[in-house]
Design a protein around this motif. Sequence first.
Motif, PDB file in Angstrom:
ATOM      1  N   SER A  29      22.602  24.799  63.459  1.00  0.00           N
ATOM      2  CA  SER A  29      23.237  24.936  64.776  1.00  0.00           C
ATOM      3  C   SER A  29      22.627  23.993  65.810  1.00  0.00           C
ATOM      4  N   GLU A  30      21.575  23.255  65.427  1.00  0.00           N
ATOM      5  CA  GLU A  30      20.947  22.299  66.353  1.00  0.00           C
ATOM      6  C   GLU A  30      21.862  21.109  66.608  1.00  0.00           C
ATOM      7  N   LYS A  31      21.771  20.538  67.799  1.00  0.00           N
ATOM      8  CA  LYS A  31      22.585  19.379  68.155  1.00  0.00           C
ATOM      9  C   LYS A  31      22.209  18.183  67.292  1.00  0.00           C
ATOM     10  N   TYR A  32      23.229  17.388  66.944  1.00  0.00           N
ATOM     11  CA  TYR A  32      22.968  16.255  66.055  1.00  0.00           C
ATOM     12  C   TYR A  32      23.587  14.958  66.575  1.00  0.00           C
ATOM     13  N   LYS A  38      24.634  20.003  63.840  1.00  0.00           N
ATOM     14  CA  LYS A  38      24.521  19.507  62.469  1.00  0.00           C
ATOM     15  C   LYS A  38      25.626  20.086  61.594  1.00  0.00           C
ATOM     16  N   ALA A  39      25.909  21.376  61.761  1.00  0.00           N
ATOM     17  CA  ALA A  39      26.957  22.021  60.959  1.00  0.00           C
ATOM     18  C   ALA A  39      28.324  21.417  61.274  1.00  0.00           C
ATOM     19  N   GLU A  40      28.596  21.199  62.552  1.00  0.00           N
ATOM     20  CA  GLU A  40      29.896  20.647  62.948  1.00  0.00           C
ATOM     21  C   GLU A  40      30.056  19.211  62.470  1.00  0.00           C
ATOM     22  N   PHE A  41      28.997  18.415  62.591  1.00  0.00           N
ATOM     23  CA  PHE A  41      29.079  17.016  62.179  1.00  0.00           C
ATOM     24  C   PHE A  41      29.236  16.931  60.661  1.00  0.00           C
ATOM     25  N   THR A  42      28.480  17.749  59.923  1.00  0.00           N
ATOM     26  CA  THR A  42      28.596  17.761  58.468  1.00  0.00           C
ATOM     27  C   THR A  42      30.010  18.117  58.042  1.00  0.00           C
ATOM     28  N   ALA A  43      30.569  19.150  58.644  1.00  0.00           N
ATOM     29  CA  ALA A  43      31.938  19.554  58.304  1.00  0.00           C
ATOM     30  C   ALA A  43      32.926  18.438  58.597  1.00  0.00           C
ATOM     31  N   ILE A 164      26.619  16.511  45.693  1.00  0.00           N
ATOM     32  CA  ILE A 164      26.109  15.949  46.944  1.00  0.00           C
ATOM     33  C   ILE A 164      25.607  17.116  47.791  1.00  0.00           C
ATOM     34  N   ASN A 165      24.303  17.169  47.986  1.00  0.00           N
ATOM     35  CA  ASN A 165      23.671  18.259  48.721  1.00  0.00           C
ATOM     36  C   ASN A 165      23.302  17.771  50.123  1.00  0.00           C
ATOM     37  N   ILE A 166      23.770  18.501  51.139  1.00  0.00           N
ATOM     38  CA  ILE A 166      23.525  18.123  52.536  1.00  0.00           C
ATOM     39  C   ILE A 166      22.729  19.239  53.196  1.00  0.00           C
ATOM     40  N   SER A 167      21.521  18.914  53.696  1.00  0.00           N
ATOM     41  CA  SER A 167      20.650  19.939  54.273  1.00  0.00           C
ATOM     42  C   SER A 167      19.838  19.342  55.408  1.00  0.00           C
ATOM     43  N   ASP A 168      19.264  20.200  56.234  1.00  0.00           N
ATOM     44  CA  ASP A 168      18.403  19.708  57.313  1.00  0.00           C
ATOM     45  C   ASP A 168      16.974  20.228  57.179  1.00  0.00           C
ATOM     46  N   LEU A 202      22.811  14.146  40.869  1.00  0.00           N
ATOM     47  CA  LEU A 202      22.450  14.992  42.004  1.00  0.00           C
ATOM     48  C   LEU A 202      21.939  14.084  43.118  1.00  0.00           C
ATOM     49  N   PHE A 203      22.709  13.975  44.185  1.00  0.00           N
ATOM     50  CA  PHE A 203      22.364  13.158  45.348  1.00  0.00           C
ATOM     51  C   PHE A 203      22.083  14.080  46.533  1.00  0.00           C
ATOM     52  N   ASN A 204      21.090  13.722  47.354  1.00  0.00           N
ATOM     53  CA  ASN A 204      20.666  14.576  48.464  1.00  0.00           C
ATOM     54  C   ASN A 204      20.567  13.789  49.758  1.00  0.00           C
ATOM     55  N   VAL A 205      21.083  14.370  50.835  1.00  0.00           N
ATOM     56  CA  VAL A 205      20.902  13.764  52.155  1.00  0.00           C
ATOM     57  C   VAL A 205      20.343  14.827  53.101  1.00  0.00           C
ATOM     58  N   HIS A 206      19.243  14.477  53.756  1.00  0.00           N
ATOM     59  CA  HIS A 206      18.559  15.348  54.711  1.00  0.00           C
ATOM     60  C   HIS A 206      18.840  14.821  56.113  1.00  0.00           C
ATOM     61  N   LEU A 207      19.377  15.670  56.980  1.00  0.00           N
ATOM     62  CA  LEU A 207      19.756  15.245  58.324  1.00  0.00           C
ATOM     63  C   LEU A 207      18.524  15.022  59.186  1.00  0.00           C
ATOM     64  N   GLY A 208      18.541  13.934  59.943  1.00  0.00           N
ATOM     65  CA  GLY A 208      17.361  13.444  60.646  1.00  0.00           C
ATOM     66  C   GLY A 208      16.895  14.295  61.801  1.00  0.00           C
ATOM     67  N   ASN A 209      15.598  14.147  62.111  1.00  0.00           N
ATOM     68  CA  ASN A 209      15.013  14.831  63.261  1.00  0.00           C
ATOM     69  C   ASN A 209      14.069  13.908  64.033  1.00  0.00           C
TER      70      ASN A 209
END
Length: 285
Positions: A29-32, A38-43, A164-168, A202-209
């Motif tokens: 729910s953090e702004k991205y 993050k959830a909205e941008f990922t979707a 494709i795994n998307i996580s923060d 298995l590919f992974n992307v971690h959203l930046g901070n």
Amino acid sequence: MNSTDNSKQWSSAHPGYIIFLVDQSGSMSEKYAEGKTKAEFTASVINRTISELVNTNMDGDKIKDRVFISLIGYGGNGGNSVDDLRSDYLSSFGDNPIKIEKGKQKQPDGNGGFIEVNVEIPIFLEPKSPRNGRTPMGDAFSFAKQLIDGWITKKPENPAPIIINISDGMPYNGIPNEEKVKSIRVAKEIMEIITNDGNPLLFNVHLGNGSPKHEFTNNDSQLDEQAAFLFNVSSLVPNSFKTSAQQYDFVLDDNSRGFVSNADPITMTKFIQFGSMSGNDLKTN
């Protein structure tokens, strides 16, 4: 290329399989970016990616089913929930979105500039990030493994599946380190599954901070904890995918793993497109 190097292209006779694992924990729910969480941008990126797959697999007014897609959320119903949000062939997504939203898109004006035009945006995934949602990534990997086992049993001649795994954040189920250990174990089990087209990817992307970004690294000796974890749960990028990676301006070598840590919005978008489009060779039927 031989038959076990992930070189099979999708076709109507032998569709590909993409599994999107979507972190829906409270921290998403953090702004991205672009005023979105993050959830909205990922979707929005996943929705756009599926729309592009639909558009590039049109034959007249018919959508060719060259790929089957599963959208799996974890943490989205609170706690350690893992949910099959939707699993279907591409035509079902294209013909039956959840809803259509109106929006604006920049398009070239023919004179070197851009104009905003009104567009209709199909929605296939809606954002969720409940405050009590954890990050049961290991359970999500386990569910993906079950899906893959079922798929390859029924369709042994099809291209190897792609996750494709998307996580923060790091895996967490309420017990320190338990979910991390499980994630690494199950990821290795997935990457060791044998198909006629090679191992599942298995590919992974971690959203930046704001921390340093690491992408497609070939060893974990200089990585922070987050990046080192992603390195250990990510596949080697096969040669058949490297041309596609270059089209998205990613730099790879022989031992690059398919992951990005601390991805900015542009990198995250390109990574998801890279992972989901590489089997989409339109020369096949």
